[in-house]
Design a protein around this motif. Structure first.
Motif, PDB file in Angstrom:
ATOM      1  N   SER A  76       7.310  -4.750   5.852  1.00  0.00           N
ATOM      2  CA  SER A  76       8.517  -3.992   5.518  1.00  0.00           C
ATOM      3  C   SER A  76       8.134  -2.656   4.898  1.00  0.00           C
ATOM      4  CB  SER A  76       9.405  -4.792   4.566  1.00  0.00           C
ATOM      5  OG  SER A  76       8.718  -5.095   3.385  1.00  0.00           O
ATOM      6  N   ASN A  77       8.935  -1.639   5.208  1.00  0.00           N
ATOM      7  CA  ASN A  77       8.704  -0.294   4.686  1.00  0.00           C
ATOM      8  C   ASN A  77       9.798   0.052   3.696  1.00  0.00           C
ATOM      9  OD1 ASN A  77       6.472   0.860   6.482  1.00  0.00           O
ATOM     10  ND2 ASN A  77       7.876  -0.107   7.921  1.00  0.00           N
ATOM     11  N   SER A  78       9.375   0.585   2.554  1.00  0.00           N
ATOM     12  CA  SER A  78      10.359   0.983   1.560  1.00  0.00           C
ATOM     13  C   SER A  78       9.840   2.247   0.882  1.00  0.00           C
ATOM     14  CB  SER A  78      10.534  -0.147   0.548  1.00  0.00           C
ATOM     15  OG  SER A  78      11.416   0.243  -0.464  1.00  0.00           O
ATOM     16  N   GLY A  79      10.467   3.383   1.196  1.00  0.00           N
ATOM     17  CA  GLY A  79      10.010   4.651   0.638  1.00  0.00           C
ATOM     18  C   GLY A  79       8.582   4.932   1.064  1.00  0.00           C
ATOM     19  N   GLU A  80       7.734   5.253   0.114  1.00  0.00           N
ATOM     20  CA  GLU A  80       6.350   5.564   0.467  1.00  0.00           C
ATOM     21  C   GLU A  80       5.480   4.310   0.532  1.00  0.00           C
ATOM     22  OE1 GLU A  80       4.222   7.193  -3.453  1.00  0.00           O
ATOM     23  OE2 GLU A  80       6.187   8.056  -3.151  1.00  0.00           O
ATOM     24  N   PHE A  81       6.081   3.134   0.328  1.00  0.00           N
ATOM     25  CA  PHE A  81       5.309   1.896   0.325  1.00  0.00           C
ATOM     26  C   PHE A  81       5.532   1.051   1.576  1.00  0.00           C
ATOM     27  CE2 PHE A  81       4.829   2.886  -4.089  1.00  0.00           C
ATOM     28  CZ  PHE A  81       3.568   2.400  -4.383  1.00  0.00           C
TER      29      PHE A  81
ATOM     30  N   ARG B  25       0.855  -1.193   0.000  1.00  0.00           N
ATOM     31  CA  ARG B  25       0.000   0.000   0.000  1.00  0.00           C
ATOM     32  C   ARG B  25       0.883   1.233   0.000  1.00  0.00           C
ATOM     33  NH1 ARG B  25      -0.633   2.766   4.888  1.00  0.00           N
ATOM     34  NH2 ARG B  25       0.550   1.782   6.546  1.00  0.00           N
ATOM     35  N   ASP B  26       0.379   2.272  -0.630  1.00  0.00           N
ATOM     36  CA  ASP B  26       1.095   3.544  -0.645  1.00  0.00           C
ATOM     37  C   ASP B  26       0.702   4.300   0.622  1.00  0.00           C
ATOM     38  OD1 ASP B  26       2.016   6.157  -1.132  1.00  0.00           O
ATOM     39  OD2 ASP B  26       1.979   5.779  -3.284  1.00  0.00           O
ATOM     40  N   LYS B  27       1.683   4.554   1.489  1.00  0.00           N
ATOM     41  CA  LYS B  27       1.384   5.190   2.775  1.00  0.00           C
ATOM     42  C   LYS B  27       0.868   6.619   2.611  1.00  0.00           C
ATOM     43  CE  LYS B  27       5.480   4.123   4.323  1.00  0.00           C
ATOM     44  NZ  LYS B  27       6.672   4.055   5.195  1.00  0.00           N
ATOM     45  N   LEU B  28       1.138   7.228   1.464  1.00  0.00           N
ATOM     46  CA  LEU B  28       0.669   8.600   1.244  1.00  0.00           C
ATOM     47  C   LEU B  28      -0.839   8.638   1.040  1.00  0.00           C
ATOM     48  CD1 LEU B  28       3.338  10.003  -1.222  1.00  0.00           C
ATOM     49  CD2 LEU B  28       3.171  10.397   1.221  1.00  0.00           C
TER      50      LEU B  28
ATOM     51  N   THR C  86       4.769  -2.980   2.724  1.00  0.00           N
ATOM     52  CA  THR C  86       4.356  -4.282   2.192  1.00  0.00           C
ATOM     53  C   THR C  86       4.154  -5.282   3.324  1.00  0.00           C
ATOM     54  OG1 THR C  86       5.589  -3.873   0.163  1.00  0.00           O
ATOM     55  CG2 THR C  86       4.960  -6.143   0.582  1.00  0.00           C
TER      56      THR C  86
END
Lengths: 121, 164
Positions: A102-107, A64-67, A109
């Motif tokens: 896991s967090n990667s940039g604005e995503f 998911r896009d956290k933004l 997962t």
């Protein structure tokens, strides 16, 4: 104005959609596929005592896009994908064995791994 | 692209104010979330082993387990972090992280290489793993160093197997 609207629609289309994908590794005997909406039992962490065999491993990723989407994806959101895949390989149940966020940039997962099992009795 | 239409109509001004408001509303929360550990929340009981981002360059870690078991755990760790193993030789692994197209920078595209060799530390036989993350040119702004996270996740998986 049209340019901005196009950009806004593009950003929303990219961001709103939570992406779900899955991978299946077959390990046991090949069984006939069951009905698309067959009933699948879920077990958390530990396989049931009743006799069974593991016929495959299913890995589900929900990004998911956290933004755009602020709420975290619960494990339950992965269950429909497990059900779809498990029915396709003829499984009776899925044992959820591992979960990782896991967090990667604005995503962000959510990864859930499950063993697809077939009851032998 | 921002300058593709001028702010000379009322509708354009309203749209601009709304877009600015949305940006102010969304970005600080995203930054706040990004201050959380960038590495994964791993298996229960293993969370404290993961550091955000992590060191750059090559890293080494010793696991007191035989090489095939460590390699198997590393594959599982890579899969959990959305890496796809592209090269799998007797003593090395190379995996690529899945890409996501995002609103601003997106993510993914990193390449992790792990080399395995049998080793001994304090009289205990085991496996030494050397890992390195390489970032690509495309989408570099959204890419992170994953070596720490992969090595920590590998340790968690091995620990879980010992507990079994």
């Amino acid at each position: 104005m049209i340019c901005r609207l196009t950009l806004a629609v593009l950003f929303l289309a990219v961001g709103v959609s939570a992406q779900t994908r899955s991978v299946v590794d077959l390990t046991g005997p090949k069984l006939p596929a069951r009905d698309k909406k067959c009933e699948i039992q879920f077990f958390d962490g530990k396989a049931p005592d009743s006799p069974h065999e593991v016929i495959g491993h299913i890995r589900v990723y929900i990004s998911r896009d956290k933004l755009v989407s602020r709420s975290e994806s619960p494990v339950d959101r992965a269950k429909p994908e497990f059900q779809k895949r498990a029915c396709r390989i003829g499984a009776d149940a899925v044992v959820l064995v591992q979960q990782t966020v896991s967090n990667s940039g604005e995503f962000q997962t959510l990864y859930v791994k499950g063993d697809a099992i077939h009851f032998t009795k | 692209m921002i300058t593709c239409s001028r702010l000379n109509t009322l509708r354009a001004r309203v749209a601009w104010v709304l877009a600015t408001g949305a940006f102010i509303w969304v970005v600080p929360s995203a930054w706040a979330q990004d201050k959380q550990p960038q590495g994964p929340a791993t298996l229960p009981g293993c969370e404290d082993q993961v550091k955000s981002g992590g060191q750059k360059g090559k890293q080494e870690r010793f696991y007191p387990s035989p090489l095939p078991k460590v390699k198997e755990a590393a594959v599982e760790a890579l899969q959990a972090l959305e890496f796809e193993v592209k090269k799998n030789t007797k003593d090395s692994l190379e995996a690529h992280k899945a890409r996501h197209v995002g609103v601003f920078v997106g993510s993914g595209g990193e390449k992790v290489r792990l080399d395995f060799r049998e080793d001994e530390q304090n009289g205990q036989k085991g496996t030494m793993v050397t890992g390195e993350t390489k970032k690509g040119f495309v989408g570099r702004a959204g890419q992170k160093t994953w070596t720490d996270a992969v090595l920590a996740q590998t340790a968690c998986i091995l620990q879980k197997e010992v507990q079994k």
